[in-house]
Scaffold this active site. Structure first.
Site, PDB file in Angstrom:
ATOM      1  CB  ALA A 118       1.570   0.038   6.210  1.00 16.30           C
ATOM      2  CD  GLU A 175      10.630  -7.647   5.020  1.00 13.82           C
ATOM      3  OE1 GLU A 175      11.131  -8.681   5.510  1.00 13.82           O
ATOM      4  OE2 GLU A 175      10.025  -6.801   5.696  1.00 13.82           O
ATOM      5  CG  ASN A 230       8.321  -2.035   0.233  1.00 15.40           C
ATOM      6  OD1 ASN A 230       7.827  -2.242   1.342  1.00 15.40           O
ATOM      7  ND2 ASN A 230       8.924  -0.896  -0.085  1.00 15.40           N
ATOM      8  N   PRO A 259       0.801  -1.231   0.000  1.00 16.11           N
ATOM      9  CG  PRO A 259      -0.150  -1.161   2.110  1.00 16.11           C
ATOM     10  CD  PRO A 259       0.522  -2.085   1.149  1.00 16.11           C
ATOM     11  CG  ASN A 260      -0.183   4.351   1.308  1.00 16.53           C
ATOM     12  OD1 ASN A 260      -1.153   4.912   0.791  1.00 16.53           O
ATOM     13  ND2 ASN A 260      -0.232   3.808   2.501  1.00 16.53           N
ATOM     14  NE  ARG A 310       7.023   4.332   9.903  1.00 15.86           N
ATOM     15  CZ  ARG A 310       5.920   4.437   9.168  1.00 15.86           C
ATOM     16  NH1 ARG A 310       5.604   3.491   8.292  1.00 15.86           N
ATOM     17  NH2 ARG A 310       5.129   5.481   9.282  1.00 15.86           N
ATOM     18  NE  ARG A 338       4.076   6.591   1.650  1.00 17.52           N
ATOM     19  CZ  ARG A 338       4.320   5.362   2.024  1.00 17.52           C
ATOM     20  NH1 ARG A 338       4.731   4.475   1.133  1.00 17.52           N
ATOM     21  NH2 ARG A 338       4.138   4.993   3.257  1.00 17.52           N
ATOM     22  CG  HIS A 359      11.234  -2.442   4.541  1.00 18.30           C
ATOM     23  ND1 HIS A 359       9.874  -2.297   4.445  1.00 18.30           N
ATOM     24  CD2 HIS A 359      11.466  -3.666   5.058  1.00 18.30           C
ATOM     25  CE1 HIS A 359       9.298  -3.383   4.925  1.00 18.30           C
ATOM     26  NE2 HIS A 359      10.235  -4.236   5.292  1.00 18.30           N
ATOM     27  NE  ARG A 399      10.064   6.099   8.526  1.00 20.55           N
ATOM     28  CZ  ARG A 399       9.111   5.869   7.613  1.00 20.55           C
ATOM     29  NH1 ARG A 399       9.299   4.954   6.679  1.00 20.55           N
ATOM     30  NH2 ARG A 399       8.011   6.564   7.629  1.00 20.55           N
ATOM     31  CE1 TYR A 438       8.969   4.958   2.758  1.00 15.04           C
ATOM     32  CE2 TYR A 438       7.470   6.826   2.810  1.00 15.04           C
ATOM     33  CZ  TYR A 438       7.934   5.644   3.356  1.00 15.04           C
ATOM     34  OH  TYR A 438       7.360   5.148   4.508  1.00 15.04           O
TER      35      TYR A 438
HETATM   36  C1  DQA Z   1       8.275   1.003   3.787  1.00 17.41           C
HETATM   37  C2  DQA Z   1       8.357   1.211   5.301  1.00 17.41           C
HETATM   38  C3  DQA Z   1       6.997   0.988   5.962  1.00 17.41           C
HETATM   39  O1  DQA Z   1       7.094   1.183   7.359  1.00 17.41           O
HETATM   40  C4  DQA Z   1       5.995   1.954   5.400  1.00 17.41           C
HETATM   41  O2  DQA Z   1       4.703   1.703   5.945  1.00 17.41           O
HETATM   42  C5  DQA Z   1       5.944   1.964   3.907  1.00 17.41           C
HETATM   43  C6  DQA Z   1       7.197   1.845   3.161  1.00 17.41           C
HETATM   44  C7  DQA Z   1       9.599   1.327   3.079  1.00 17.41           C
HETATM   45  O3  DQA Z   1       9.736   0.943   1.931  1.00 17.41           O
HETATM   46  O4  DQA Z   1      10.466   1.999   3.671  1.00 17.41           O
HETATM   47  O5  DQA Z   1       4.899   2.184   3.312  1.00 17.41           O
HETATM   48  O6  DQA Z   1       8.006  -0.376   3.544  1.00 17.41           O
END
Ligand code: DQA
Length: 160
Positions: free
Chosen positions: A80, A101, A77, A13-14, A114, A21, A103, A110, A26
């Site tokens: 959240a 995985e 990835n 998501p996102n 997280r 964003r 990030h 952070r 990011y």
């Molecule tokens: C993320 C880190 C997560 O905590 C966050 O919710 C994201 C992006 C990252 O790529 O740093 O949406 O996975």
């Protein structure tokens, strides 16, 4: 004929909002641009690659399940959902494919919530905090895993 390996890239998501964003966390690259760079690497290696992004947990679970018999490795990835999703973790365990995985941000710098990923324990490797370059590093890692699988397959064929 040599088997063509396939990588499934799953974005949670996102991540469709990358570039817009929180660029301080990011970076400024858009998801399409990251994917275009990954495709160049896959093409050079002769691997197939497919990209999937969803803001819905169940859709991500479905996509992981679809990887069985279709893909040879997963780069994910979970965004959240990394911190909450037993369902995504179980799906990765269930298909048993090599999984990396990613990030983008350094989650360990952070908020505390997280700093725990439910996914990491079922991943072959985790890449954290390198910005969008992390996806390139994941490609290198996955292609290395494919080379190891190819070497095992070749030695099995020679033994026959
Ligand atoms: C993320 C880190 C997560 O905590 C966050 O919710 C994201 C992006 C990252 O790529 O740093 O949406 O996975």
């Amino acid at each position: 004929m040599q088997k063509k390996f396939k990588i499934m890239v799953i974005q949670g998501p996102n991540l469709n909002m990358l570039g817009v964003r929180e660029p301080n966390l990011y970076g400024s690259m858009k998801l399409e641009d990251i994917h275009a760079q990954m495709k160049v690497v896959a093409d050079q290696y002769g691997a197939e690659i497919e990209f999937f992004q969803s803001n819905f947990e169940g859709e991500i679970v479905d996509k992981i399940q679809e990887c069985l018999g279709d893909s040879d490795g997963i780069i994910i990835n979970p965004a959240a959902y990394s911190h909450t999703s037993v369902a995504i973790r179980d799906a990765i365990s269930a298909v048993g494919l090599p999984t990396i995985e990613v990030h983008i941000s350094n989650v360990y710098r952070r908020e505390e919530f997280r700093q725990k990923s439910l996914i990491s324990a079922v991943a072959n490797g985790v890449i954290v905090g390198f910005g969008p370059v992390g996806y390139h590093l994941a490609m290198i890692g996955m292609l290395q895993i494919f080379d190891q699988i190819k070497a095992v397959l070749a030695s099995q064929q020679n033994a026959q």
